[in-house]
Design a protein around this motif. Structure first.
Motif, PDB file in Angstrom:
ATOM      1  N   GLY A 368       1.050  -0.857  -0.308  1.00 39.81           N
ATOM      2  CA  GLY A 368      -0.421  -0.216  -0.147  1.00 39.81           C
ATOM      3  C   GLY A 368       1.068   1.419  -0.318  1.00 39.81           C
ATOM      4  N   SER A 369       2.563   1.033   0.172  1.00 47.24           N
ATOM      5  CA  SER A 369       3.229   2.194  -0.004  1.00 47.24           C
ATOM      6  C   SER A 369       3.623   2.557  -1.145  1.00 47.24           C
ATOM      7  CB  SER A 369       4.094   2.699   1.470  1.00 47.24           C
ATOM      8  OG  SER A 369       5.100   1.467   1.548  1.00 47.24           O
ATOM      9  N   LEU A 370       3.621   1.743  -2.089  1.00 46.03           N
ATOM     10  CA  LEU A 370       4.311   2.478  -3.014  1.00 46.03           C
ATOM     11  C   LEU A 370       3.467   3.587  -4.213  1.00 46.03           C
ATOM     12  CD1 LEU A 370       5.179  -1.543  -4.206  1.00 46.03           C
ATOM     13  CD2 LEU A 370       6.738  -0.218  -3.310  1.00 46.03           C
ATOM     14  N   PRO A 371       4.527   3.641  -5.857  1.00 48.66           N
ATOM     15  CA  PRO A 371       4.462   4.488  -6.304  1.00 48.66           C
ATOM     16  C   PRO A 371       2.617   4.167  -6.995  1.00 48.66           C
ATOM     17  CG  PRO A 371       6.389   4.633  -5.873  1.00 48.66           C
ATOM     18  CD  PRO A 371       5.821   3.421  -5.110  1.00 48.66           C
ATOM     19  N   GLU A 372       2.321   5.271  -7.891  1.00 48.21           N
ATOM     20  CA  GLU A 372       1.462   5.336  -9.036  1.00 48.21           C
ATOM     21  C   GLU A 372       2.172   4.175  -9.861  1.00 48.21           C
ATOM     22  OE1 GLU A 372      -2.713   7.173  -8.678  1.00 48.21           O
ATOM     23  OE2 GLU A 372      -0.383   8.503  -9.304  1.00 48.21           O
ATOM     24  N   VAL A 373       1.156   3.237 -10.533  1.00 47.61           N
ATOM     25  CA  VAL A 373       1.569   2.522 -11.872  1.00 47.61           C
ATOM     26  C   VAL A 373       0.496   4.104 -13.426  1.00 47.61           C
ATOM     27  CG1 VAL A 373       1.281   0.682 -13.498  1.00 47.61           C
ATOM     28  CG2 VAL A 373       1.643   0.704 -11.027  1.00 47.61           C
ATOM     29  N   PHE A 374       2.286   3.865 -13.964  1.00 52.53           N
ATOM     30  CA  PHE A 374       1.806   5.174 -15.746  1.00 52.53           C
ATOM     31  C   PHE A 374       1.863   3.753 -16.301  1.00 52.53           C
ATOM     32  CE2 PHE A 374       3.364   7.819 -12.075  1.00 52.53           C
ATOM     33  CZ  PHE A 374       2.245   8.622 -12.291  1.00 52.53           C
ATOM     34  N   VAL A 375       0.661   4.117 -17.439  1.00 53.76           N
ATOM     35  CA  VAL A 375       0.573   3.655 -18.878  1.00 53.76           C
ATOM     36  C   VAL A 375       0.797   4.916 -19.978  1.00 53.76           C
ATOM     37  CG1 VAL A 375      -0.466   1.822 -18.242  1.00 53.76           C
ATOM     38  CG2 VAL A 375      -1.816   3.871 -18.679  1.00 53.76           C
ATOM     39  N   GLU A 376       0.896   6.216 -19.213  1.00 56.13           N
ATOM     40  CA  GLU A 376       1.015   7.342 -20.322  1.00 56.13           C
ATOM     41  C   GLU A 376       2.183   8.883 -19.007  1.00 56.13           C
ATOM     42  OE1 GLU A 376      -2.377   9.374 -21.956  1.00 56.13           O
ATOM     43  OE2 GLU A 376      -2.850   7.331 -23.268  1.00 56.13           O
ATOM     44  N   LEU A 377       2.714   9.185 -20.027  1.00 56.29           N
ATOM     45  CA  LEU A 377       3.456   9.598 -18.794  1.00 56.29           C
ATOM     46  C   LEU A 377       3.620  11.329 -19.569  1.00 56.29           C
ATOM     47  CD1 LEU A 377       6.652   8.119 -17.935  1.00 56.29           C
ATOM     48  CD2 LEU A 377       4.973   8.505 -16.755  1.00 56.29           C
ATOM     49  N   GLU A 378       3.333  12.280 -19.185  1.00 61.69           N
ATOM     50  CA  GLU A 378       3.811  14.086 -19.686  1.00 61.69           C
ATOM     51  C   GLU A 378       5.394  14.296 -18.718  1.00 61.69           C
ATOM     52  OE1 GLU A 378       0.817  16.828 -18.979  1.00 61.69           O
ATOM     53  OE2 GLU A 378      -0.628  14.930 -19.678  1.00 61.69           O
ATOM     54  N   VAL A 379       5.562  14.668 -19.826  1.00 61.01           N
ATOM     55  CA  VAL A 379       7.469  14.609 -19.822  1.00 61.01           C
ATOM     56  C   VAL A 379       8.198  15.857 -20.238  1.00 61.01           C
ATOM     57  CG1 VAL A 379       9.923  13.571 -19.768  1.00 61.01           C
ATOM     58  CG2 VAL A 379       8.338  12.015 -19.935  1.00 61.01           C
ATOM     59  N   ASN A 380       9.588  16.346 -19.215  1.00 62.26           N
ATOM     60  CA  ASN A 380       9.505  17.814 -19.750  1.00 62.26           C
ATOM     61  C   ASN A 380      11.011  17.481 -20.583  1.00 62.26           C
ATOM     62  OD1 ASN A 380       9.916  20.729 -19.656  1.00 62.26           O
ATOM     63  ND2 ASN A 380      10.754  20.518 -17.657  1.00 62.26           N
ATOM     64  N   LEU A 381      11.085  17.900 -21.061  1.00 62.73           N
ATOM     65  CA  LEU A 381      11.512  17.062 -22.396  1.00 62.73           C
ATOM     66  C   LEU A 381      13.387  17.603 -21.651  1.00 62.73           C
ATOM     67  CD1 LEU A 381      10.272  16.212 -25.325  1.00 62.73           C
ATOM     68  CD2 LEU A 381      11.302  14.844 -23.635  1.00 62.73           C
ATOM     69  N   PHE A 382      14.897  17.850 -22.023  1.00 60.98           N
ATOM     70  CA  PHE A 382      15.651  17.977 -21.800  1.00 60.98           C
ATOM     71  C   PHE A 382      16.698  16.998 -23.294  1.00 60.98           C
ATOM     72  CE2 PHE A 382      14.252  18.802 -17.999  1.00 60.98           C
ATOM     73  CZ  PHE A 382      14.023  19.971 -17.502  1.00 60.98           C
ATOM     74  N   LEU A 383      17.249  17.067 -24.448  1.00 61.82           N
ATOM     75  CA  LEU A 383      17.308  16.915 -25.406  1.00 61.82           C
ATOM     76  C   LEU A 383      18.834  17.371 -25.478  1.00 61.82           C
ATOM     77  CD1 LEU A 383      14.947  16.626 -28.459  1.00 61.82           C
ATOM     78  CD2 LEU A 383      15.222  15.095 -26.961  1.00 61.82           C
ATOM     79  N   LEU A 384      20.234  16.482 -25.403  1.00 66.04           N
ATOM     80  CA  LEU A 384      21.526  16.832 -25.893  1.00 66.04           C
ATOM     81  C   LEU A 384      21.531  17.288 -27.345  1.00 66.04           C
ATOM     82  CD1 LEU A 384      22.900  12.991 -25.457  1.00 66.04           C
ATOM     83  CD2 LEU A 384      22.522  15.394 -24.003  1.00 66.04           C
ATOM     84  N   ARG A 385      22.577  18.250 -27.395  1.00 67.54           N
ATOM     85  CA  ARG A 385      22.904  19.124 -29.091  1.00 67.54           C
ATOM     86  C   ARG A 385      23.101  17.460 -29.699  1.00 67.54           C
ATOM     87  NH1 ARG A 385      26.035  24.093 -28.130  1.00 67.54           N
ATOM     88  NH2 ARG A 385      25.257  24.197 -30.123  1.00 67.54           N
ATOM     89  N   ARG A 386      24.344  17.134 -29.583  1.00 71.21           N
ATOM     90  CA  ARG A 386      24.501  15.763 -30.587  1.00 71.21           C
ATOM     91  C   ARG A 386      24.307  15.083 -30.062  1.00 71.21           C
ATOM     92  NH1 ARG A 386      26.786  18.471 -34.923  1.00 71.21           N
ATOM     93  NH2 ARG A 386      27.144  20.853 -35.052  1.00 71.21           N
ATOM     94  N   LEU A 387      24.478  14.276 -31.264  1.00 73.46           N
ATOM     95  CA  LEU A 387      24.867  12.362 -31.007  1.00 73.46           C
ATOM     96  C   LEU A 387      26.236  11.776 -30.289  1.00 73.46           C
ATOM     97  CD1 LEU A 387      22.989  10.524 -34.091  1.00 73.46           C
ATOM     98  CD2 LEU A 387      21.638  10.823 -31.737  1.00 73.46           C
ATOM     99  N   VAL A 388      25.341  11.803 -29.109  1.00 74.87           N
ATOM    100  CA  VAL A 388      27.440  10.615 -28.666  1.00 74.87           C
ATOM    101  C   VAL A 388      27.347  10.011 -28.874  1.00 74.87           C
ATOM    102  CG1 VAL A 388      27.131  12.815 -26.797  1.00 74.87           C
ATOM    103  CG2 VAL A 388      25.496  10.053 -26.241  1.00 74.87           C
ATOM    104  N   GLY A 389      28.132   9.070 -28.989  1.00 69.45           N
ATOM    105  CA  GLY A 389      28.879   7.395 -29.288  1.00 69.45           C
ATOM    106  C   GLY A 389      28.279   7.255 -30.184  1.00 69.45           C
ATOM    107  N   VAL A 390      28.369   7.677 -31.491  1.00 67.93           N
ATOM    108  CA  VAL A 390      28.636   7.545 -32.753  1.00 67.93           C
ATOM    109  C   VAL A 390      29.887   7.324 -33.089  1.00 67.93           C
ATOM    110  CG1 VAL A 390      27.135   7.970 -34.904  1.00 67.93           C
ATOM    111  CG2 VAL A 390      26.068   8.171 -33.176  1.00 67.93           C
ATOM    112  N   ARG A 391      30.468   6.396 -33.732  1.00 67.31           N
ATOM    113  CA  ARG A 391      31.850   6.433 -34.420  1.00 67.31           C
ATOM    114  C   ARG A 391      31.442   7.465 -35.788  1.00 67.31           C
ATOM    115  NH1 ARG A 391      35.460   3.339 -32.970  1.00 67.31           N
ATOM    116  NH2 ARG A 391      34.546   1.126 -32.203  1.00 67.31           N
ATOM    117  N   THR A 392      32.640   8.733 -36.009  1.00 72.06           N
ATOM    118  CA  THR A 392      32.767   9.561 -37.302  1.00 72.06           C
ATOM    119  C   THR A 392      34.067   9.861 -38.183  1.00 72.06           C
ATOM    120  OG1 THR A 392      33.581  11.461 -36.006  1.00 72.06           O
ATOM    121  CG2 THR A 392      30.913  11.254 -36.174  1.00 72.06           C
ATOM    122  N   LYS A 393      34.867  10.287 -39.172  1.00 82.72           N
ATOM    123  CA  LYS A 393      35.469   9.586 -39.746  1.00 82.72           C
ATOM    124  C   LYS A 393      36.134  10.829 -39.324  1.00 82.72           C
ATOM    125  CE  LYS A 393      33.250   7.088 -43.180  1.00 82.72           C
ATOM    126  NZ  LYS A 393      33.110   6.756 -44.543  1.00 82.72           N
TER     127      LYS A 393
END
Length: 478
Positions: A368-393
């Motif tokens: 009875g003390s656990l958080p609620e269970v979500f099926v949809e989320l409203e999220v405040n976004l913080f996107l990276l400026r560039r992809l990381v971890g991708v090989r480049t030449k």
């Protein structure tokens, strides 16, 4: 590697550690054949490094001494999480004790089964006893770029990280950038960089690479982190690593008063084929307690639990209710477990519910003390400026992260849960996401966002849960 109240270490580029309050963690027995060589037979960093090498070579078959070898991490003690599977897609962990020699001449590490005040093995101090400083749990998160989800799941329970970079590589690998970005998203502030395999290169090469590492980590979460050259084979600077872990990774403040909540990162069926009915034991959940205290014979709830779809295609979840019959920190049986380290929780659950990590991503706690269970989320976004971890030449720059649009498919990491999501709507920095699997979480929690790029999931940013649609939870029958 990440840390909890106790400390842990990990082999792949990123090693996470947790530090905990002085209780040790249990090793959960599995039906896998056990290796006749115990964890303490191998220097833990050497084991981590060798497993990491096999991992990066893509070798699905481990060398003979490691076949059937399984280690489990406890948040109450420093340990290295090294769980081996055929696909190597699971978190791996183990426990270590950090012990100080007399006159602080050396900080040494031993397996969690070592006594707390052993006789010193440093020459000249053989008749003196050593002092236990801390229990550390090490969680090994895979460094391969296609397993970022596994790494993010492990980062959810860590208090610090060890970043391993091989001295015989020309420069840090592309996925290292992705790991650093993930570490920042998961709010890991305490990082130690280990420049491993220095015995394989000349001194000037190691120095040049260390300068390259310093440049690589500038303006990242690891900026200013110590860089320690090590050789696991020759045991160079292993005592320095232990000392850094003890002195630079603080023990976080823990909440022992609130109702207990534990993130599940592993789950097992410990019954062996051929067991008689009277010998069958309930399922085991392994994870890290975020707050509160778990006790033997306590009634617990697991959410979301069993998820099904009704005739209309709508998801419904039924929490799993059970009772704790045992608590372990490795081989140490406990009567209660507190935050810090990794804990194995034996329950009265049907073992088929816990088999093969089926409970990973779920949340365990007081009824009875656990958080609620979500099926949809409203999220405040913080996107990276560039992809990381991708090989480049050459000097080619990383590609930019495109803005989210309606209908895009994402992968979310929420706590230890990885789930798919479809973008339903986007307005400025707010997005509405429909989840493919229900998630037990809370408003304000951080989530990691990944998108499919060139057949791999790539980290593109993070978000914070603002609101969402929840499922109705059936009343407890206990």
């Amino acid at each position: 590697m990440s840390f909890a109240t106790e400390t842990y270490m990990d082999p792949s580029p990123l090693v996470k550690c947790t530090t905990g309050g002085g209780t040790s963690i249990p090793t959960v027995q599995t039906s896998q054949p056990e290796c006749s060589t115990t964890c303490s037979s191998f220097p833990f960093l050497q084991l981590i490094e060798e497993l990491s090498d096999m991992w990066h070579m893509g070798n699905p078959l481990l060398s003979k001494p490691y076949q059937g070898f399984r280690l489990f991490v406890l948040k109450m003690s420093w340990s290295a999480t090294l769980l081996l599977s055929s696909a190597m897609q699971t978190l791996r962990y183990t426990n270590v004790k950090m012990i100080d020699a007399p006159d602080q001449c050396a900080t040494k590490s031993y397996g969690s089964g070592k006594e707390d005040s052993p006789l010193c093995d440093v020459p000249g101090f053989e008749n003196c006893r050593m002092k236990l400083l801390r229990h550390v749990s090490f969680v090994d998160c895979p460094g391969h770029d296609i397993l970022m989800a596994t790494m993010l799941n492990g980062a959810a329970i860590m208090d610090g990280a060890l970043l391993l970079i091989a001295a015989n590589e020309s420069r840090p690998q592309p996925q290292t950038s992705e790991h650093l970005a993930a570490v920042e998203i998961m709010r890991l502030k305490h990082i130690i960089i280990l420049q491993k395999k220095v015995d394989l290169v000349q001194e000037n090469v190691a120095i040049n690479q260390q300068e390259a590492i310093q440049k690589f980590i500038q303006k990242t979460v690891a900026d200013g982190a110590p860089i320690v050259p090590i050789s696991a084979q020759l045991k160079y600077n292993i005592d320095v690593v232990c000392e850094y872990i003890v002195k630079r990774i603080p023990i976080p403040e823990r909440n022992f008063i609130s109702p207990p909540v534990m993130i599940v990162i592993r789950s097992f069926d410990v019954n062996k084929p051929g067991f008689e009915v009277g010998e069958i034991r309930g399922g085991v959940a392994g994870g890290s307690i975020l707050r509160g205290v778990l006790k033997v014979n306590q009634f617990i709830e697991v959410r979301p639990g069993i998820v099904v779809k009704d005739e209309s295609g709508n998801m419904k979840c039924t929490p799993i209710y059970s009772r704790i019959v045992s608590l372990y920190a490795e081989q140490n049986e406990l009567q209660f477990a507190v935050p810090g380290g990794l804990i194995g929780v034996g329950t009265t659950m049907d073992p088929t519910l816990t088999r093969a990590d089926r409970l990973v991503g779920q949340v365990l706690g007081e009824v009875g003390s656990l958080p609620e269970v979500f099926v949809e989320l409203e999220v405040n976004l913080f996107l990276l400026r560039r992809l990381v971890g991708v090989r480049t030449k050459g000097t080619e720059r990383q590609g930019k992260v495109a803005k989210l649009t309606k209908g895009k498919i994402l992968m979310l990491n929420i706590g230890s849960m990885s789930t798919g999501a479809r973008v339903l709507a986007v307005k400025n920095d707010l997005a509405k996401l429909q989840l493919t699997s229900p998630v037990c979480t809370s408003k304000g929690e951080k989530i990691a966002l990944s998108r499919r790029v060139e057949k791999h999931w790539r980290l593109i940013g993070w978000g914070q849960i603002q609101a969402g649609t929840t499922l109705d939870i059936p009343p407890c029958s206990i």
